[in-house]
Design a protein around this motif. Sequence first.
Motif, mmCIF file in Angstrom:
data_model
loop_
_atom_site.group_PDB
_atom_site.id
_atom_site.type_symbol
_atom_site.label_atom_id
_atom_site.label_comp_id
_atom_site.label_asym_id
_atom_site.label_seq_id
_atom_site.Cartn_x
_atom_site.Cartn_y
_atom_site.Cartn_z
ATOM 1 N N GLN A 141 -2.907 -10.660 -5.652
ATOM 2 C CA GLN A 141 -1.607 -11.054 -6.159
ATOM 3 C C GLN A 141 -0.806 -11.737 -5.068
ATOM 4 O OE1 GLN A 141 0.297 -7.604 -7.733
ATOM 5 N NE2 GLN A 141 -1.102 -7.421 -9.443
ATOM 6 N N PRO A 146 2.056 -12.045 -2.665
ATOM 7 C CA PRO A 146 2.909 -11.008 -2.084
ATOM 8 C C PRO A 146 4.389 -11.330 -2.271
ATOM 9 C CG PRO A 146 2.109 -12.448 -0.365
ATOM 10 C CD PRO A 146 1.422 -12.865 -1.643
ATOM 11 N N THR A 147 5.194 -10.289 -2.341
ATOM 12 C CA THR A 147 6.643 -10.472 -2.392
ATOM 13 C C THR A 147 7.153 -10.710 -0.982
ATOM 14 O OG1 THR A 147 7.109 -8.129 -2.095
ATOM 15 C CG2 THR A 147 6.817 -8.911 -4.379
ATOM 16 N N SER A 154 9.305 -8.976 0.527
ATOM 17 C CA SER A 154 9.359 -7.680 1.224
ATOM 18 C C SER A 154 7.978 -7.270 1.726
ATOM 19 C CB SER A 154 9.976 -6.597 0.334
ATOM 20 O OG SER A 154 9.207 -6.399 -0.816
ATOM 21 N N ASP A 155 6.905 -7.637 1.025
ATOM 22 C CA ASP A 155 5.550 -7.370 1.509
ATOM 23 C C ASP A 155 5.298 -8.117 2.821
ATOM 24 O OD1 ASP A 155 4.884 -5.816 -0.748
ATOM 25 O OD2 ASP A 155 4.058 -7.552 -1.817
ATOM 26 N N VAL A 156 5.720 -9.376 2.855
ATOM 27 C CA VAL A 156 5.520 -10.200 4.050
ATOM 28 C C VAL A 156 6.350 -9.646 5.205
ATOM 29 C CG1 VAL A 156 5.801 -12.508 5.029
ATOM 30 C CG2 VAL A 156 4.935 -12.235 2.696
ATOM 31 N N ARG A 157 7.599 -9.279 4.939
ATOM 32 C CA ARG A 157 8.450 -8.705 5.985
ATOM 33 C C ARG A 157 7.844 -7.422 6.534
ATOM 34 N NH1 ARG A 157 14.512 -9.565 3.535
ATOM 35 N NH2 ARG A 157 14.576 -11.786 3.966
ATOM 36 N N LEU A 158 7.317 -6.587 5.659
ATOM 37 C CA LEU A 158 6.685 -5.339 6.087
ATOM 38 C C LEU A 158 5.476 -5.614 6.979
ATOM 39 C CD1 LEU A 158 6.635 -2.268 5.962
ATOM 40 C CD2 LEU A 158 5.317 -2.446 3.854
ATOM 41 N N ALA A 159 4.684 -6.616 6.633
ATOM 42 C CA ALA A 159 3.535 -6.983 7.460
ATOM 43 C C ALA A 159 3.983 -7.456 8.841
ATOM 44 C CB ALA A 159 2.709 -8.066 6.773
ATOM 45 N N ARG A 200 5.148 -4.376 10.809
ATOM 46 C CA ARG A 200 3.973 -3.604 11.248
ATOM 47 C C ARG A 200 3.316 -4.259 12.454
ATOM 48 N NH1 ARG A 200 1.437 -2.155 5.381
ATOM 49 N NH2 ARG A 200 2.782 -0.377 4.961
ATOM 50 N N PHE A 243 -2.343 -11.727 3.659
ATOM 51 C CA PHE A 243 -1.869 -12.247 2.367
ATOM 52 C C PHE A 243 -2.290 -13.710 2.212
ATOM 53 C CE2 PHE A 243 1.408 -9.033 3.507
ATOM 54 C CZ PHE A 243 1.131 -8.132 2.497
ATOM 55 N N CYS A 296 0.012 -16.020 0.193
ATOM 56 C CA CYS A 296 1.419 -16.133 0.588
ATOM 57 C C CYS A 296 1.877 -17.569 0.337
ATOM 58 C CB CYS A 296 1.590 -15.777 2.060
ATOM 59 S SG CYS A 296 3.284 -15.930 2.654
#
Length: 75
Positions: free
Chosen positions: A6, A8-9, A11-16, A19, A43, A46
């Motif tokens: 899928q 990524p949102t 927020s998914d990218v920011r979290l990556a 991390r 991702f 992305c």
Amino acid sequence: MPALAQTPTLSDVRLAIVRYLIDNVDHPSVSISEVSHAVRRAFPLCELTDWELGDLIARSAIGAGFAIDFDATEP
């Protein structure tokens, strides 16, 4: 049956990115291209442009107190 990948949102990218920064907290600076490659590996779908992703990485890293290496890769 494998799960479909899928997009990524944000927020998914920011979290990556966060991390990655946490994993490299012992380094005084962060390479935009290294983080960008790590995010794109995590991702592949992305949809952020390279500029948008670089900007998000730089803002996140500066906010976390990292120095930035504004490096470029050869096309």
